[in-house]
Design a protein around this motif. Structure first.
Motif, short mmCIF file in Angstrom:
data_model
loop_
_atom_site.label_atom_id
_atom_site.label_comp_id
_atom_site.label_asym_id
_atom_site.label_seq_id
_atom_site.Cartn_x
_atom_site.Cartn_y
_atom_site.Cartn_z
N GLU A 287 0.82 -1.21 0.00
CA GLU A 287 0.00 0.00 0.00
C GLU A 287 0.86 1.27 0.00
O GLU A 287 0.51 2.26 -0.63
CB GLU A 287 -0.93 0.00 1.21
N SER A 288 2.01 1.22 0.68
CA SER A 288 2.88 2.39 0.75
C SER A 288 3.53 2.73 -0.58
O SER A 288 4.11 3.81 -0.74
CB SER A 288 3.97 2.17 1.80
N GLU A 289 3.44 1.83 -1.55
CA GLU A 289 4.03 2.07 -2.87
C GLU A 289 3.06 2.75 -3.83
O GLU A 289 3.41 3.04 -4.97
CB GLU A 289 4.52 0.75 -3.47
N ARG A 290 1.85 3.03 -3.37
CA ARG A 290 0.87 3.69 -4.22
C ARG A 290 1.40 5.03 -4.76
O ARG A 290 1.10 5.42 -5.90
CB ARG A 290 -0.43 3.96 -3.45
N ASN A 291 2.14 5.75 -3.92
CA ASN A 291 2.55 7.11 -4.29
C ASN A 291 3.57 7.15 -5.42
O ASN A 291 3.88 8.22 -5.94
CB ASN A 291 3.09 7.87 -3.07
N VAL A 292 4.12 5.99 -5.83
CA VAL A 292 5.07 5.97 -6.94
C VAL A 292 4.45 5.34 -8.19
O VAL A 292 5.13 5.15 -9.19
CB VAL A 292 6.37 5.23 -6.56
N MET A 293 3.17 5.04 -8.12
CA MET A 293 2.50 4.39 -9.25
C MET A 293 1.75 5.41 -10.10
O MET A 293 1.31 6.45 -9.61
CB MET A 293 1.54 3.31 -8.74
N ARG A 294 1.60 5.09 -11.37
CA ARG A 294 0.95 6.00 -12.30
C ARG A 294 -0.57 5.96 -12.12
O ARG A 294 -1.15 4.94 -11.72
CB ARG A 294 1.33 5.64 -13.73
N GLU A 295 -1.20 7.09 -12.48
CA GLU A 295 -2.65 7.21 -12.29
C GLU A 295 -3.44 6.21 -13.14
O GLU A 295 -4.51 5.77 -12.74
CB GLU A 295 -3.10 8.64 -12.63
N ASN A 296 -2.91 5.87 -14.31
CA ASN A 296 -3.65 4.93 -15.16
C ASN A 296 -3.74 3.55 -14.53
O ASN A 296 -4.67 2.80 -14.81
CB ASN A 296 -3.02 4.84 -16.56
N VAL A 297 -2.79 3.22 -13.65
CA VAL A 297 -2.86 1.96 -12.91
C VAL A 297 -3.77 2.12 -11.70
O VAL A 297 -4.69 1.33 -11.47
CB VAL A 297 -1.46 1.50 -12.46
N LEU A 298 -3.53 3.15 -10.91
CA LEU A 298 -4.28 3.35 -9.67
C LEU A 298 -5.78 3.56 -9.90
O LEU A 298 -6.61 3.06 -9.14
CB LEU A 298 -3.73 4.56 -8.92
N ASP A 299 -6.13 4.28 -10.97
CA ASP A 299 -7.52 4.65 -11.18
C ASP A 299 -8.34 3.59 -11.91
O ASP A 299 -9.57 3.61 -11.85
CB ASP A 299 -7.61 5.97 -11.96
N TYR A 300 -7.67 2.66 -12.58
CA TYR A 300 -8.43 1.76 -13.46
C TYR A 300 -8.18 0.27 -13.23
O TYR A 300 -9.10 -0.53 -13.38
CB TYR A 300 -8.14 2.11 -14.93
N GLU A 301 -6.97 -0.13 -12.90
CA GLU A 301 -6.72 -1.56 -12.76
C GLU A 301 -7.21 -2.05 -11.39
O GLU A 301 -7.21 -1.30 -10.41
CB GLU A 301 -5.23 -1.87 -12.96
N PRO A 302 -7.66 -3.31 -11.30
CA PRO A 302 -8.31 -3.79 -10.07
C PRO A 302 -7.35 -3.82 -8.88
O PRO A 302 -6.34 -4.53 -8.88
CB PRO A 302 -8.78 -5.20 -10.45
N ALA A 303 -7.69 -3.07 -7.85
CA ALA A 303 -6.82 -2.95 -6.68
C ALA A 303 -6.62 -4.29 -5.98
O ALA A 303 -5.54 -4.56 -5.43
CB ALA A 303 -7.40 -1.92 -5.71
N THR A 304 -7.64 -5.14 -5.98
CA THR A 304 -7.53 -6.43 -5.29
C THR A 304 -6.49 -7.33 -5.94
O THR A 304 -5.98 -8.25 -5.29
CB THR A 304 -8.88 -7.16 -5.28
N ALA A 305 -6.17 -7.07 -7.20
CA ALA A 305 -5.15 -7.87 -7.90
C ALA A 305 -3.76 -7.25 -7.77
O ALA A 305 -2.78 -7.85 -8.23
CB ALA A 305 -5.51 -8.01 -9.37
N LEU A 306 -3.68 -6.08 -7.15
CA LEU A 306 -2.41 -5.37 -7.05
C LEU A 306 -1.84 -5.31 -5.64
O LEU A 306 -0.66 -5.61 -5.43
CB LEU A 306 -2.59 -3.93 -7.56
N PHE A 307 -2.67 -4.91 -4.67
CA PHE A 307 -2.13 -4.43 -3.41
C PHE A 307 -2.22 -5.43 -2.26
O PHE A 307 -3.16 -6.24 -2.17
CB PHE A 307 -2.84 -3.13 -3.00
N VAL A 308 -1.23 -5.31 -1.38
CA VAL A 308 -1.19 -6.07 -0.12
C VAL A 308 -0.89 -5.08 1.00
O VAL A 308 -0.28 -4.03 0.76
CB VAL A 308 -0.12 -7.18 -0.15
N PRO A 309 -1.31 -5.40 2.22
CA PRO A 309 -1.04 -4.47 3.33
C PRO A 309 0.44 -4.40 3.68
O PRO A 309 1.15 -5.39 3.60
CB PRO A 309 -1.87 -5.06 4.49
N ASP A 310 0.88 -3.23 4.07
CA ASP A 310 2.29 -3.05 4.45
C ASP A 310 2.70 -3.97 5.59
O ASP A 310 3.84 -4.45 5.64
CB ASP A 310 2.53 -1.60 4.88
N GLU A 311 1.75 -4.20 6.50
CA GLU A 311 2.09 -5.00 7.68
C GLU A 311 2.16 -6.50 7.38
O GLU A 311 2.65 -7.28 8.21
CB GLU A 311 1.10 -4.75 8.82
#
Length: 289
Positions: free
Chosen positions: A199-223
């Motif tokens: 999740e902490s890596e969101r700030n280095v990702m492009r908007e076309n990924v963050l706004d459109y690609e499925p978050a459940t297939a991308l992100f895991v919790p930092d902890e």
């Protein structure tokens, strides 16, 4: 309007959002998709004029690109391993790095002794998404029986269509790897490209990924960034044949942590491989010593 004028409008409107080379790529993909024109058409016909009806989908696509929508979702498809795959917002857009993983698996499994040539290879793809890994393996591996699973029914609908259009025989199943401990299958190969972006890596990702690609297939919790790898490793222990192979795509920041985890669970012959950009990206190993 002249096609070259439309190209200039693309560059004017998208400048500052995308690099020049990427804008060129978008434009050529779109004229090929909507107008069936090759990318070199302006070299051969620099003054080519298109009709109002032909302009319309190009300008609609331009508006979507301005809002960061990926061009692959705009045209509804992308290329992977020289095959065409349908994609929409229910599945991740296949990456070139994942092609590297697929080619590694193909090279590794297709160089087997003559005595094994009649043996069917059972392959499981965990978190198949668009089906790009499973379908590519089914098309390129010698005598492979491929099963592909995903938690998303919408993703599996896309994967099934891609298997049909690419003439690949795949068994698709709904499965939540975090909720299942074992299954009745025994596999020679398990492969997975699970969610691994912290999740902490969101700030280095492009908007076309963050706004459109499925978050459940991308992100895991930092902890707990290894949550999917622990589940896949436990599942593999129960469902790989002895000395069966496990292939993983990984977050390049977590390579050593995943190698340590594999060693703790009796995996051997562990190989950590870099991608085309020099980042630790893939792991191959076997279960048992």
């Amino acid at each position: 309007m002249q096609l070259k004028a439309i190209k200039n409008i693309f560059h004017k409107e998208l400048k500052g959002i995308y690099p020049k080379e990427e804008i060129d790529s978008f434009f050529y993909l779109l004229i090929e998709h909507y107008l069936h024109l090759e990318r070199f058409v302006l070299t051969l016909q620099p003054n080519l004029v298109v009709t109002k009806g032909e302009e319309e989908p190009l300008f609609k696509a331009l508006a979507q690109l301005s809002n960061h929508r990926p061009v692959q979702y705009i045209i509804g498809s992308t290329t992977f391993m020289d095959m065409n795959f349908m994609v929409n917002e229910n599945v991740l857009i296949p990456r070139p790095e994942t092609e590297e993983l697929v080619r590694w698996i193909i090279d590794d499994l297709n160089t087997k002794p003559k005595k094994d040539e009649l043996k069917e290879i059972r392959v499981l793809d965990i978190g198949t998404g668009s089906g790009c890994i499973a379908i590519s393996l089914a098309k390129h591996l010698f005598k492979a029986k491929v099963v592909a699973v995903d938690i998303s029914r919408d993703a599996l609908k896309i994967a099934k269509k891609n298997a049909l259009s690419n003439d690949a025989n795949i068994d698709f199943e709904i499965m939540d790897i975090l909720a299942i401990g074992t299954s009745g299958g025994q596999y020679d190969v398990i492969v997975s490209n699970p969610p691994y972006v912290r999740e902490s890596e969101r700030n280095v990702m492009r908007e076309n990924v963050l706004d459109y690609e499925p978050a459940t297939a991308l992100f895991v919790p930092d902890e707990d960034p290894l949550v999917f790898y622990r589940a896949i490793i436990q599942f593999s222990k129960n469902n790989l044949v002895v000395k069966g192979r496990l292939f993983l795509e990984i977050n390049h920041y977590l390579g050593e942590a995943i190698v340590t985890l594999l060693k703790q669970h009796n995996f051997s012959e562990i190989e950590l491989r870099k991608d085309m950009f020099g980042n630790d990206r893939f792991i191959k190993c076997r279960y048992g010593r």
